[in-house]
Motif scaffolding. Sequence first.
Motif, PDB file in Angstrom:
ATOM      1  N   ASP A   1      37.955  40.761  32.264  1.00  0.00           N
ATOM      2  CA  ASP A   1      38.506  40.626  33.559  1.00  0.00           C
ATOM      3  C   ASP A   1      39.922  40.808  33.284  1.00  0.00           C
ATOM      4  OD1 ASP A   1      39.223  39.973  36.252  1.00  0.00           O
ATOM      5  OD2 ASP A   1      38.282  38.054  35.979  1.00  0.00           O
ATOM      6  N   PRO A   2      40.500  41.950  34.079  1.00  0.00           N
ATOM      7  CA  PRO A   2      42.086  42.192  33.994  1.00  0.00           C
ATOM      8  C   PRO A   2      42.980  40.988  34.757  1.00  0.00           C
ATOM      9  CG  PRO A   2      41.085  43.767  35.486  1.00  0.00           C
ATOM     10  CD  PRO A   2      39.851  43.008  34.926  1.00  0.00           C
ATOM     11  N   LEU A   3      42.112  40.356  35.668  1.00  0.00           N
ATOM     12  CA  LEU A   3      42.984  39.217  36.461  1.00  0.00           C
ATOM     13  C   LEU A   3      43.130  37.902  35.292  1.00  0.00           C
ATOM     14  CD1 LEU A   3      41.165  39.405  39.807  1.00  0.00           C
ATOM     15  CD2 LEU A   3      43.282  40.280  39.114  1.00  0.00           C
ATOM     16  N   THR A   4      42.287  37.657  34.605  1.00  0.00           N
ATOM     17  CA  THR A   4      42.613  36.909  33.610  1.00  0.00           C
ATOM     18  C   THR A   4      43.286  37.027  32.214  1.00  0.00           C
ATOM     19  OG1 THR A   4      40.333  37.158  32.286  1.00  0.00           O
ATOM     20  CG2 THR A   4      40.271  35.567  34.274  1.00  0.00           C
ATOM     21  N   ALA A   5      43.808  38.296  32.222  1.00  0.00           N
ATOM     22  CA  ALA A   5      44.500  38.983  31.171  1.00  0.00           C
ATOM     23  C   ALA A   5      45.886  38.598  31.219  1.00  0.00           C
ATOM     24  CB  ALA A   5      44.196  40.481  30.849  1.00  0.00           C
ATOM     25  N   LEU A   6      46.320  38.525  32.362  1.00  0.00           N
ATOM     26  CA  LEU A   6      47.767  38.302  32.753  1.00  0.00           C
ATOM     27  C   LEU A   6      47.848  36.829  32.560  1.00  0.00           C
ATOM     28  CD1 LEU A   6      50.403  39.659  33.602  1.00  0.00           C
ATOM     29  CD2 LEU A   6      49.771  39.193  36.084  1.00  0.00           C
TER      30      LEU A   6
ATOM     31  N   ALA B   1      44.771  38.914  43.108  1.00  0.00           N
ATOM     32  CA  ALA B   1      43.609  39.346  43.838  1.00  0.00           C
ATOM     33  C   ALA B   1      42.840  40.468  43.250  1.00  0.00           C
ATOM     34  CB  ALA B   1      44.112  39.521  45.513  1.00  0.00           C
ATOM     35  N   GLU B   2      43.425  41.328  42.708  1.00  0.00           N
ATOM     36  CA  GLU B   2      43.101  42.718  42.190  1.00  0.00           C
ATOM     37  C   GLU B   2      44.099  43.175  41.109  1.00  0.00           C
ATOM     38  OE1 GLU B   2      43.373  46.133  44.456  1.00  0.00           O
ATOM     39  OE2 GLU B   2      43.663  44.871  46.303  1.00  0.00           O
ATOM     40  N   ALA B   3      43.613  44.042  40.189  1.00  0.00           N
ATOM     41  CA  ALA B   3      44.321  44.565  39.389  1.00  0.00           C
ATOM     42  C   ALA B   3      43.883  46.333  39.305  1.00  0.00           C
ATOM     43  CB  ALA B   3      44.286  44.096  37.881  1.00  0.00           C
ATOM     44  N   ALA B   4      44.944  47.241  39.397  1.00  0.00           N
ATOM     45  CA  ALA B   4      44.708  48.540  39.011  1.00  0.00           C
ATOM     46  C   ALA B   4      45.432  48.896  37.835  1.00  0.00           C
ATOM     47  CB  ALA B   4      45.301  49.036  40.240  1.00  0.00           C
ATOM     48  N   ILE B   5      44.487  49.281  37.102  1.00  0.00           N
ATOM     49  CA  ILE B   5      45.049  49.814  35.655  1.00  0.00           C
ATOM     50  C   ILE B   5      44.760  51.160  35.499  1.00  0.00           C
ATOM     51  CG2 ILE B   5      44.856  49.457  33.180  1.00  0.00           C
ATOM     52  CD1 ILE B   5      43.729  46.623  33.577  1.00  0.00           C
ATOM     53  N   THR B   6      45.806  51.922  34.797  1.00  0.00           N
ATOM     54  CA  THR B   6      45.861  53.259  34.366  1.00  0.00           C
ATOM     55  C   THR B   6      46.053  53.283  33.168  1.00  0.00           C
ATOM     56  OG1 THR B   6      46.387  53.780  36.856  1.00  0.00           O
ATOM     57  CG2 THR B   6      46.665  55.552  35.113  1.00  0.00           C
ATOM     58  N   TYR B   7      45.070  54.147  32.462  1.00  0.00           N
ATOM     59  CA  TYR B   7      45.270  54.302  30.981  1.00  0.00           C
ATOM     60  C   TYR B   7      45.813  55.685  30.755  1.00  0.00           C
ATOM     61  CZ  TYR B   7      42.492  50.069  30.164  1.00  0.00           C
ATOM     62  OH  TYR B   7      42.009  48.864  30.180  1.00  0.00           O
TER      63      TYR B   7
END
Length: 139
Positions: free
Chosen positions: A106-111, A122-128
Amino acid sequence: MGDLLERLRVRGWRMTAQRRVVAEVLSGDHVHLTAEEVLARASARLPEISRATVYNTLGELVALGEVAEVTTAGRAKRYDPNADRPHHHLVCSACGTIRDVHPTGDPLTALPPSERHGYTLAEAAITYRGLCPTCTARA
């Protein structure tokens, strides 16, 4: 029929021939077309479709939340029909190809809390970013 068409039917979206062609062009996995690419493909299927109709339809689909606009630095906006499924993007730095990815976790818990600066996430938008296999082969 594609998942996007089914979602639009369930919503009761008025399905004209022009709207249907735009939705069909957008249907599928890893589809991230520019408005001009949507226009070209829609015109091949329905020659009388106008540029304004394609652009208006894309705007309506985004406003409905059924299609997401994807922007990458220095490139034209692209349209992602998989807005109903949480995912991130993998972008080729050379050619701009975009692929949907579904990393684990879960990217929200990664921060860490110390980096949230009091925000409620509320949300995360990740671009690799990286090079796709075709561009890697050319390098």
